[in-house]
Design an enzyme around this catalytic site. Structure first.
Site, mmCIF file in Angstrom:
data_model
loop_
_atom_site.group_PDB
_atom_site.id
_atom_site.type_symbol
_atom_site.label_atom_id
_atom_site.label_comp_id
_atom_site.label_asym_id
_atom_site.label_seq_id
_atom_site.Cartn_x
_atom_site.Cartn_y
_atom_site.Cartn_z
ATOM 1 N N ARG A 123 0.850 -1.182 0.000
ATOM 2 C CA ARG A 123 0.000 0.000 0.000
ATOM 3 C C ARG A 123 0.884 1.229 0.000
ATOM 4 O O ARG A 123 1.991 1.229 0.561
ATOM 5 C CB ARG A 123 -0.917 0.032 1.223
ATOM 6 C CG ARG A 123 -1.819 -1.173 1.352
ATOM 7 C CD ARG A 123 -2.732 -1.366 0.181
ATOM 8 N NE ARG A 123 -4.097 -0.954 0.448
ATOM 9 C CZ ARG A 123 -5.081 -1.032 -0.440
ATOM 10 N NH1 ARG A 123 -4.840 -1.487 -1.642
ATOM 11 N NH2 ARG A 123 -6.283 -0.649 -0.132
ATOM 12 N N GLU B 221 -3.256 8.387 -5.820
ATOM 13 C CA GLU B 221 -3.451 7.816 -7.161
ATOM 14 C C GLU B 221 -4.897 7.992 -7.621
ATOM 15 O O GLU B 221 -5.811 8.009 -6.790
ATOM 16 C CB GLU B 221 -3.067 6.333 -7.162
ATOM 17 C CG GLU B 221 -3.871 5.473 -6.214
ATOM 18 C CD GLU B 221 -3.381 4.030 -6.152
ATOM 19 O OE1 GLU B 221 -4.243 3.140 -6.225
ATOM 20 O OE2 GLU B 221 -2.159 3.798 -6.035
ATOM 21 N N HIS C 65 -1.572 0.457 -10.367
ATOM 22 C CA HIS C 65 -2.261 -0.272 -9.301
ATOM 23 C C HIS C 65 -3.101 -1.410 -9.894
ATOM 24 O O HIS C 65 -4.324 -1.475 -9.692
ATOM 25 C CB HIS C 65 -3.144 0.670 -8.477
ATOM 26 C CG HIS C 65 -3.519 0.090 -7.134
ATOM 27 N ND1 HIS C 65 -3.953 0.863 -6.082
ATOM 28 C CD2 HIS C 65 -3.533 -1.188 -6.664
ATOM 29 C CE1 HIS C 65 -4.216 0.099 -5.037
ATOM 30 N NE2 HIS C 65 -3.962 -1.167 -5.370
#
Length: 316
Positions: free
Chosen positions: A235, A264, A282
């Protein structure tokens, strides 16, 4: 009997959305132009929340749903869910572990290879004509045989370690305590700094908690050193991005490969100017096979709860 009403935090693929609509009454909060009005209209009837790891469910959202019984997370991370607020009301929380382990590990190792061998820049070297005009691409570094450190030896960390061991890399790891099921020969180190000191490649695979925020900071990056590489498939909150950017720009580490970022998708523009980074959107779990399995597990957890059956993957 009326179908349970579910608050949906973000979009899902059609192969998940359609069965959800058949099983439940779905309220798509992410489509609402006025979230407060939408919650005022529907919150009192909501019995479940279907969310994603990065979207979670905060305390205010939980409070807006007084009949809420269960939160089902599409993803393994639960750091964006206010677990304390949920537990205080007896609300059950589930996620989708295991089904994404292999794909996340694959991407982590793939990013490490791309970073160490300069594969992104080398591909551009071919495409832009530099190979023909300037000759061979600058020499890079091998991955095989170098020292790997894994920060967080859970399911994903273990899968990463097994893959890297196949490259002949000695494996060290760090976490809360030594793992009884760690393969023989893997070395436990007590903290991130000592792990970085013993690593050429440091892979972040730990869960995000308040205690792990910025666990990889300037001290860890200094210990990793000018020849060291960092991979983050955990993370964004676990990494001090400002310290990383300073280290990358100053040549104090060799490079980084990142699948997660603070804020993001609007990542810090300083990353875009760097050549010693591999940037991914991601999508470590982003395969058709894994996303189908994640959606199935999310639905199965919701269905089990409302049928009074044991949950398949309840968060402790």
């Amino acid at each position: 009997m009326s179908r349970p009403q579910i608050l949906q935090m973000g979009p899902y693929p059609a192969w998940d959305q359609e069965p959800l609509e058949q099983m439940f009454t779905m309220h798509r909060l992410f489509e609402a132009t006025d979230r407060a009005a939408f919650l005022a209209q529907h919150g009192a009837q909501v019995r479940g929340i279907a969310t994603r790891g990065e979207l979670g469910a905060d305390a205010a959202l939980i409070a807006a749903c007084p009949q809420l019984e269960v939160i089902s997370v599409y993803g393994v991370g639960t750091d964006a869910v206010d677990l304390a607020a949920a537990r205080a009301r007896g609300i059950r929380v589930t996620n989708t572990p295991d089904v994404l382990t292999e794909d996340v590990a694959d991407l982590g190792v793939g990013m490490a290879l791309a970073l160490s061998r300069g594969m992104i820049g080398a591909e551009a070297w071919v495409r832009d004509g530099s190979w023909a005009a300037k000759g061979g691409y600058p020499l890079q570094r091998r991955l095989s045989g170098r020292r790997a450190g894994i920060l967080g030896l859970g399911r994903i960390g273990m899968a990463v370690g097994q893959r890297l061991a196949a490259f002949g890399m000695p494996i060290a790891y760090s976490g809360r305590a030594p793992k009884a099921d760690a393969p023989q020969g893997w070395t436990f180190l007590p903290d991130a700094v000592s792990l970085a000191q013993q690593s050429d490649l440091l892979v972040m695979a730990l869960s995000a908690t308040p205690e792990t925020r910025h666990i990889v900071d300037a001290r860890v990056l200094e210990a990793l050193g000018a020849d060291g590489m960092l991979v983050n498939i955990s993370r964004a909150a676990n990494l001090d991005e400002e310290a990383l950017l300073d280290a990358l720009e100053g040549g104090r580490i060799a490079g980084a490969a990142l699948d997660v970022f603070e804020g993001e998708p609007a990542l810090n523009p300083r990353f875009l100017a760097l050549r010693n980074v591999v940037l991914q959107p991601h999508h470590a779990s982003g395969t058709i096979e894994t996303r189908r399995a994640m959606g199935q597990l999310l639905r199965d957890n919701l269905a089990a709860h409302f049928a009074g059956r044991p949950l398949l993957s309840e968060v402790a």
